[in-house]
Design an enzyme around this catalytic site. Structure first.
Site, PDB file in Angstrom:
ATOM      1  N   HIS A 164       0.979  -1.326  -0.337  1.00 15.47           N
ATOM      2  CA  HIS A 164       0.188   0.232   0.336  1.00 15.47           C
ATOM      3  C   HIS A 164       0.925   1.652  -0.267  1.00 15.47           C
ATOM      4  CE1 HIS A 164      -3.791   2.227   0.572  1.00 15.47           C
ATOM      5  NE2 HIS A 164      -2.817   3.089   1.334  1.00 15.47           N
ATOM      6  N   CYS A 165       1.027   2.037  -1.147  1.00 17.20           N
ATOM      7  CA  CYS A 165       1.427   3.265  -0.996  1.00 17.20           C
ATOM      8  C   CYS A 165       0.587   4.709  -0.819  1.00 17.20           C
ATOM      9  CB  CYS A 165       2.074   3.046  -2.836  1.00 17.20           C
ATOM     10  SG  CYS A 165       3.255   4.839  -2.778  1.00 17.20           S
ATOM     11  N   VAL A 166       1.229   5.492   0.032  1.00 15.33           N
ATOM     12  CA  VAL A 166       0.860   6.651   0.889  1.00 15.33           C
ATOM     13  C   VAL A 166       0.864   7.567  -0.319  1.00 15.33           C
ATOM     14  CG1 VAL A 166       0.929   5.939   3.066  1.00 15.33           C
ATOM     15  CG2 VAL A 166       2.250   6.805   2.086  1.00 15.33           C
ATOM     16  N   ASN A 170      -3.141   4.603  -2.919  1.00 17.72           N
ATOM     17  CA  ASN A 170      -3.950   3.882  -2.777  1.00 17.72           C
ATOM     18  C   ASN A 170      -2.952   2.315  -3.233  1.00 17.72           C
ATOM     19  OD1 ASN A 170      -5.950   2.597  -4.662  1.00 17.72           O
ATOM     20  ND2 ASN A 170      -5.150   2.863  -6.972  1.00 17.72           N
TER      21      ASN A 170
END
Length: 318
Positions: A164-166, A170
């Protein structure tokens, strides 16, 4: 107060996931802030006016601005494709494929929770207990396809989840992993071009007595150089890591899980591994999109089925 330690843990995890969602929005603002500052320094304050100086200055400015805008368009395209594309969820109606002759589940699906709370007649669906190799998510209360993992931030299972990439607010999964990689590529190229184009001004800060421009412009130029240099170096390391993952046909999560397994069953060779992420149509390799032919002929791009190494399949059948 919660009556048990489990209640406290659940509450803390919920707060942590909520904080990550809020952090993602802040990161998105930061991304556009850096882009806006960079655009001002490179285009408006420096190379834009130099277009009208004539001679070598005009030619250099034209080349820099052409590269800058071309890479910026590809960077933003890849970024929004990553942000707006669903990484791949699992339909509630999805069920693992069953081998009708042998009476067991798809061999690509491994046991995870022992089938608790499935609400099914396991003896008829999975065959003998020794063949129970289903994966089931207790949080989502549904089956999990191969290479699928649950994301606590998104609150659902993600197909071929990488992380999960801040920065993109998303998850990065089966359906947007290519777009994320292209975002890294174009970010590295863009920040490198900006760093090199502003290097002469950065050096001038320490070698020349006077530099043209207002104090605000000079400060903005200094900050832009430092930010782009920092991003270029950090993204380069991240990009190298993901290139190695693509060539091995694995994800960040899987690389951690299989660190003690020397034989990875999804490793089909570098060329095929690369095509499983970028597709077979070379015309689409550098843009965040797939050709219609690839979407039709490559079921792997849908995120539910993945071919495995024939040699390992033969060993498993013995």
């Amino acid at each position: 107060m919660p009556k048990s330690g489990g209640g406290v843990m659940a509450w803390n995890v919920f707060r942590f996931c909520t904080a990550l969602r809020a952090l993602g929005s802040i990161m998105m603002v930061l991304v556009f802030g850096v882009i806006g500052l960079t655009y001002y320094v490179v285009v408006i304050a420096d190379y834009g006016p130099a277009l009208f100086h004539g001679g070598l200055d005009s030619l250099t400015s034209f080349i820099v601005l052409l590269l800058f805008h071309s890479l910026l368009v590809m960077l933003l395209w890849s970024y929004f494709a990553t942000v707006l594309t669903d990484p791949g969820g699992v339909p509630t109606s999805w069920r693992p494929s069953i081998d009708e002759e042998r009476g067991d589940a798809d061999p690509l699906i491994g046991l995870e929770h022992g089938g608790a709370n499935l609400g099914l007649n396991q003896s008829s669906v999975l065959g003998e207990p020794a063949n129970q190799r289903m994966r089931f998510c207790r949080k989502c209360n549904q089956f999990k396809p191969p290479r699928c993992h649950h994301c606590s931030v998104c609150g659902r299972c993600i197909l071929k989840m990488d992380h999960h990439c801040v920065w993109v607010v998303n998850c990065v999964g089966a359906l947007n992993y290519k777009y994320f990689l292209l975002f890294l590529v174009y970010t590295f190229l863009e920040t490198t071009v900006v760093t090199l184009s502003l290097l002469r001004l950065f050096i001038a800060f320490f070698t020349e007595g006077e530099i043209s421009g207002t104090p605000g412009t000079l400060v903005a130029t200094f900050i832009t150089f430092v930010l782009n240099l920092s991003f270029a170096l950090s993204v380069m390391g991240f990009l190298i890591m993901h290139i190695s993952l693509v060539l091995a046909n694995t994800t960040t999560i899987e690389a951690y899980e299989k660190k003690t397994d020397p034989k990875w069953r999804y490793d089909l060779g570098r060329k095929k591994n690369f095509e499983q992420v970028f597709g077979m149509d070379k015309r689409y390799w550098l843009i965040p999109a797939y050709s219609e032919d690839d979407l039709k002929r490559m079921t792997v791009l849908r995120g539910f089925e993945y071919p495995t190494r024939p040699d390992l399949n033969e060993l498993q059948q013995l």
